[in-house]
Design a protein around this motif. Structure first.
Motif, PDB file in Angstrom:
ATOM      1  N   GLU A  87      37.266  39.495  35.025  1.00 24.65           N
ATOM      2  CA  GLU A  87      37.903  38.850  36.180  1.00 24.65           C
ATOM      3  C   GLU A  87      36.910  37.958  36.911  1.00 24.65           C
ATOM      4  OE1 GLU A  87      41.570  41.841  37.399  1.00 24.65           O
ATOM      5  OE2 GLU A  87      39.815  41.723  38.709  1.00 24.65           O
TER       6      GLU A  87
ATOM      7  N   SER B 241      35.969  34.951  34.553  1.00 25.85           N
ATOM      8  CA  SER B 241      37.035  33.938  34.401  1.00 25.85           C
ATOM      9  C   SER B 241      37.291  33.220  35.721  1.00 25.85           C
ATOM     10  CB  SER B 241      38.317  34.577  33.870  1.00 25.85           C
ATOM     11  OG  SER B 241      38.792  35.536  34.783  1.00 25.85           O
ATOM     12  N   SER B 242      37.169  33.944  36.849  1.00 32.11           N
ATOM     13  CA  SER B 242      37.386  33.305  38.156  1.00 32.11           C
ATOM     14  C   SER B 242      36.348  32.215  38.391  1.00 32.11           C
ATOM     15  CB  SER B 242      37.293  34.334  39.287  1.00 32.11           C
ATOM     16  OG  SER B 242      38.296  35.280  39.162  1.00 32.11           O
TER      17      SER B 242
ATOM     18  N   LEU C 203      37.041  29.254  35.956  1.00 29.80           N
ATOM     19  CA  LEU C 203      38.208  28.430  36.304  1.00 29.80           C
ATOM     20  C   LEU C 203      37.933  27.608  37.569  1.00 29.80           C
ATOM     21  CD1 LEU C 203      41.106  27.597  35.692  1.00 29.80           C
ATOM     22  CD2 LEU C 203      41.911  29.613  36.911  1.00 29.80           C
TER      23      LEU C 203
ATOM     24  N   VAL D 136      37.882  30.426  29.583  1.00 31.06           N
ATOM     25  CA  VAL D 136      38.941  30.952  30.467  1.00 31.06           C
ATOM     26  C   VAL D 136      40.036  31.618  29.626  1.00 31.06           C
ATOM     27  CG1 VAL D 136      40.862  30.240  31.974  1.00 31.06           C
ATOM     28  CG2 VAL D 136      38.562  29.421  32.435  1.00 31.06           C
TER      29      VAL D 136
ATOM     30  N   ALA E 247      38.621  34.952  28.082  1.00 30.97           N
ATOM     31  CA  ALA E 247      38.367  35.959  29.123  1.00 30.97           C
ATOM     32  C   ALA E 247      39.719  36.446  29.666  1.00 30.97           C
ATOM     33  CB  ALA E 247      37.531  35.354  30.245  1.00 30.97           C
ATOM     34  N   GLY E 248      40.650  35.511  29.841  1.00 32.84           N
ATOM     35  CA  GLY E 248      41.985  35.870  30.331  1.00 32.84           C
ATOM     36  C   GLY E 248      42.721  36.761  29.343  1.00 32.84           C
TER      37      GLY E 248
ATOM     38  N   LEU F 270      42.726  33.189  41.255  1.00 31.09           N
ATOM     39  CA  LEU F 270      42.088  32.702  40.028  1.00 31.09           C
ATOM     40  C   LEU F 270      42.424  33.609  38.837  1.00 31.09           C
ATOM     41  CD1 LEU F 270      38.702  31.722  41.694  1.00 31.09           C
ATOM     42  CD2 LEU F 270      40.229  30.130  40.509  1.00 31.09           C
ATOM     43  N   VAL F 271      42.444  34.930  39.078  1.00 29.38           N
ATOM     44  CA  VAL F 271      42.768  35.859  37.984  1.00 29.38           C
ATOM     45  C   VAL F 271      44.233  35.683  37.583  1.00 29.38           C
ATOM     46  CG1 VAL F 271      43.054  38.299  37.385  1.00 29.38           C
ATOM     47  CG2 VAL F 271      40.972  37.534  38.530  1.00 29.38           C
TER      48      VAL F 271
ATOM     49  N   THR G  77      44.407  32.670  35.523  1.00 31.85           N
ATOM     50  CA  THR G  77      43.737  32.886  34.227  1.00 31.85           C
ATOM     51  C   THR G  77      44.633  33.670  33.270  1.00 31.85           C
ATOM     52  OG1 THR G  77      41.589  32.954  35.318  1.00 31.85           O
ATOM     53  CG2 THR G  77      41.700  33.903  33.123  1.00 31.85           C
ATOM     54  N   VAL G  78      45.219  34.749  33.781  1.00 29.68           N
ATOM     55  CA  VAL G  78      46.041  35.602  32.906  1.00 29.68           C
ATOM     56  C   VAL G  78      47.278  34.844  32.427  1.00 29.68           C
ATOM     57  CG1 VAL G  78      47.416  37.723  32.814  1.00 29.68           C
ATOM     58  CG2 VAL G  78      45.186  37.748  33.912  1.00 29.68           C
TER      59      VAL G  78
ATOM     60  N   ALA H 284      46.194  32.510  29.770  1.00 33.30           N
ATOM     61  CA  ALA H 284      45.905  33.200  28.504  1.00 33.30           C
ATOM     62  C   ALA H 284      47.195  33.543  27.768  1.00 33.30           C
ATOM     63  CB  ALA H 284      45.082  34.459  28.780  1.00 33.30           C
TER      64      ALA H 284
END
Lengths: 174, 431
Positions: A23, A26-27, A30, A65, A68-69, B273-274, B277-278, B281
């Motif tokens: 987390e 990736s934060s 991004l 990203v 990692a996501g 941001l998470v 990101t998810v 993905a």
């Protein structure tokens, strides 16, 4: 399919650490991607000085990203699913069903890890680099392969610890 | 061709059984390619596709526009949008429902997520409609339908994905979505008017907004309008590419959120941001699976066999487009926008291109069809989203409520089919 409480809690703890790490990573990536794109555009159109190699850096960040996501998404099983008959089928044998569906996902993700690893080895073998910044492609592909491998680990731990919650699939987020 | 059809059948069975769509397409594509060309070749193909597409600069538009949408949700701007829309339309019968449609359109212009639009509007628009005794059917149906505007009005992630698959200019696609988006907003407003005229009790009168709140709300929506104009105006004028516009848009959304007193803690930033990101993905997994699957389908020769059938049946371009739209509508009952795009477009791409179909126009048609799928049973995702935010509203009431909007979407589809200029006029000015 009973689980040892001790083993389960340590697996949950490892999974938690992996997710926190992914987390944060990736934060930051991004956020950097957004700032770099913004600065590059402002630099190009207002200052007449774009960031050198911005497109290559953004491309690399994009891959980081994504993978990692995927680690976070795999741990929580947040994937696009056609929820039509699955709930009814799962009710027949939930344990076997989860093992089969998640096992399939793990195999598919392992395939991605393998092909990325092969790409990294190949890139190292021929010493290929990116065109503008001349970054070693083997390092980039290797990092992506590592993140993909980490996502397989989080997938397995997610399955073992029950972090996969049925109601939280990203059926469609767009 | 047979192996491709078997591949499609296996993929559908896996999807219906609940296997994750992205993994299922990847594995079916990998195995199918291996059966045609051998295991080693298939491994090499998967490696190249995964590596190439996950590092494709043009695809960075996806996480950045998703981030823009997430940040706009966190800017908590929806209440101002809703109140400003109500200030404009509140004097008419059904004003709260009319405002819901307009606010959903405005929110879509900076969000790009259909689910986020439906979920946000459920929270903002439902309480006042409840207070003034609107029927659950009208209220929830309007919210679910309003959410579908999210994928037509730019920025739109499905349009980006279509652009990548069909190799079309994403900026042109965004511009092409403007007039159909406005058409949909107009048709939805007409639907509210017709429903209220038929059943006045569904929307009792509500008082106008206080002048102070009206001014405050209009002021609050200005940043959204500016952001939309900068992003789309930048693309339209050629100042930015879509990728650059996504970076500007995400940054602008962050500034708006901060200026409105949000995103002041690291925790809030991390959450946004998470989340982005998810979502990125999960979308990329489907996209990577789809490009692998498309390689298999291309190798099988299915798209070129279809081309022969088009010749054999002497289908005109419009007949071909209608044929593909019918298939897309059927797929929309099960798959969502991305599923339809990744499975359908590569198969028909050669036939459509050779027939001389304008692929920008076709992209808008496919997205319109996907919108219908979002509110039709058995899997109307927006309906389920509204249900999850408003658990006390019956699912049957929401499905009944969206029915008139389905007719509006079909009408929009027919209009864009009959008058392609609705989609192609603005891009034509740019070309």
């Amino acid at each position: 399919m009973t689980k040892q409480p001790g083993a389960s809690s340590s697996a949950a703890s490892v999974l938690h650490r992996i997710i926190v790490m992914l987390e944060v990573f990736s934060s930051v990536t991004l956020m950097s991607m957004m700032l770099l794109t913004f600065v590059d555009v402002i630099g190009r159109y207002i200052l007449g000085a774009p960031v050198f190699g911005a497109a290559e850096m953004v491309s690399t960040m994009l891959a980081l990203v994504i993978f990692a996501g995927l680690g976070i998404a795999n741990a929580r099983d947040k994937h696009i699913v056609v929820e039509l008959f699955d709930a009814r089928i799962r009710r027949l044998a939930p344990g076997w069903y989860d093992a089969l569906v998640q096992g399939f996902s793990i195999c598919a993700m392992s395939l991605i890890v393998y092909v990325l690893y092969e790409q990294a080895v190949e890139a190292a073998h021929v010493d290929s680099k990116t065109i503008v910044l001349e970054l070693p492609l083997s390092w980039i592909t290797g990092a992506i392969a590592f993140l993909a491998a980490l996502s397989v680990v989080s997938q397995v731990l997610g399955l073992l610890t029950g972090a996969h919650t049925r109601d939280e699939h990203h059926l469609e987020d767009v | 061709m047979t192996i491709a059809l078997i591949g499609f059948a296996v993929l559908l069975v896996l999807c219906f059984l609940g296997f994750r769509v992205g993994f299922a397409t990847l594995i079916v594509g990998f195995v199918g390619f291996a059966l045609e060309r051998g295991f080693e070749a298939s491994l090499a193909m998967v490696g190249q596709q995964v590596f190439h597409d996950s590092m494709n600069y043009n695809l960075s538009v996806i996480p950045l526009f998703i981030l823009m949408g997430v940040l706009i949700v966190h800017a908590r701007i929806s209440q101002d949008l809703y109140d400003a829309a109500y200030a404009a339309l509140g004097k008419y019968r059904g004003g709260l429902a009319l405002a819901t449609v307009l606010a959903a359109g405005g929110f879509s212009a900076v969000c790009g997520s259909t689910l986020a639009t439906a979920a946000t509007m459920s929270k903002v628009a439902m309480p006042p409609m409840r207070d003034y005794k609107y029927s659950d059917r009208l209220a929830s149906g309007t919210i679910a339908a309003g959410g579908t505007l999210g994928i037509m009005i730019p920025p739109s992630v499905p349009l980006v994905i279509y652009g990548i698959i069909a190799e079309q200019d994403i900026g042109l696609l965004f511009i092409a979505g403007v007039l159909p988006g406005l058409l949909l907003v107009t048709l939805f407003l007409i639907v509210v008017g017709l429903v209220v005229r038929r059943d006045p009790l569904a929307a009792p009168p509500s008082p106008p907004l206080e002048p102070e709140r009206r001014k405050e709300a209009i002021r609050g929506t200005m940043p959204v309008l500016i952001l939309f104009l900068v992003v789309l105006g930048g693309i339209y004028s050629g100042a930015f590419t879509a990728t650059e516009a996504s970076g500007i848009g995400a940054f602008g959304a962050a500034v708006i959120a901060i200026l409105r007193g949000n995103l002041r803690s690291l925790g809030e930033w991390r959450e946004c941001l998470v989340d982005a990101t998810v979502t990125t993905a999960t979308i990329f997994l489907v996209l990577l699976g789809a490009v692998v699957f498309a390689q298999f389908i291309n190798l099988s020769g299915l798209p070129y066999d279809l081309l022969d059938y088009v010749d054999e049946w002497a289908l005109s371009p419009i007949q071909l487009v209608i044929f593909v739209c019918i298939i897309a509508i059927l797929m929309g009952m099960v798959f969502e926008a991305i599923g339809i795009l990744v499975l359908l477009v590569p198969v028909f791409l050669p036939a459509l291109t050779v027939s001389g179909v304008d692929m920008i126009w076709f992209g808008i048609l496919v997205v319109l069809v996907s919108e219908i799928g979002l509110i039709t049973p058995p899997i109307g995702m927006n309906v389920f989203v509204v249900k999850s935010v408003l658990p006390d509203v019956k699912l049957s009431a929401i499905f009944r409520g969206v029915t008139p909007y389905i007719f509006a979407l079909v009408a929009a589809l027919m209009l864009v089919l009959a008058i392609p200029q609705i989609a192609t006029f603005l891009p034509g000015l740019m070309r």
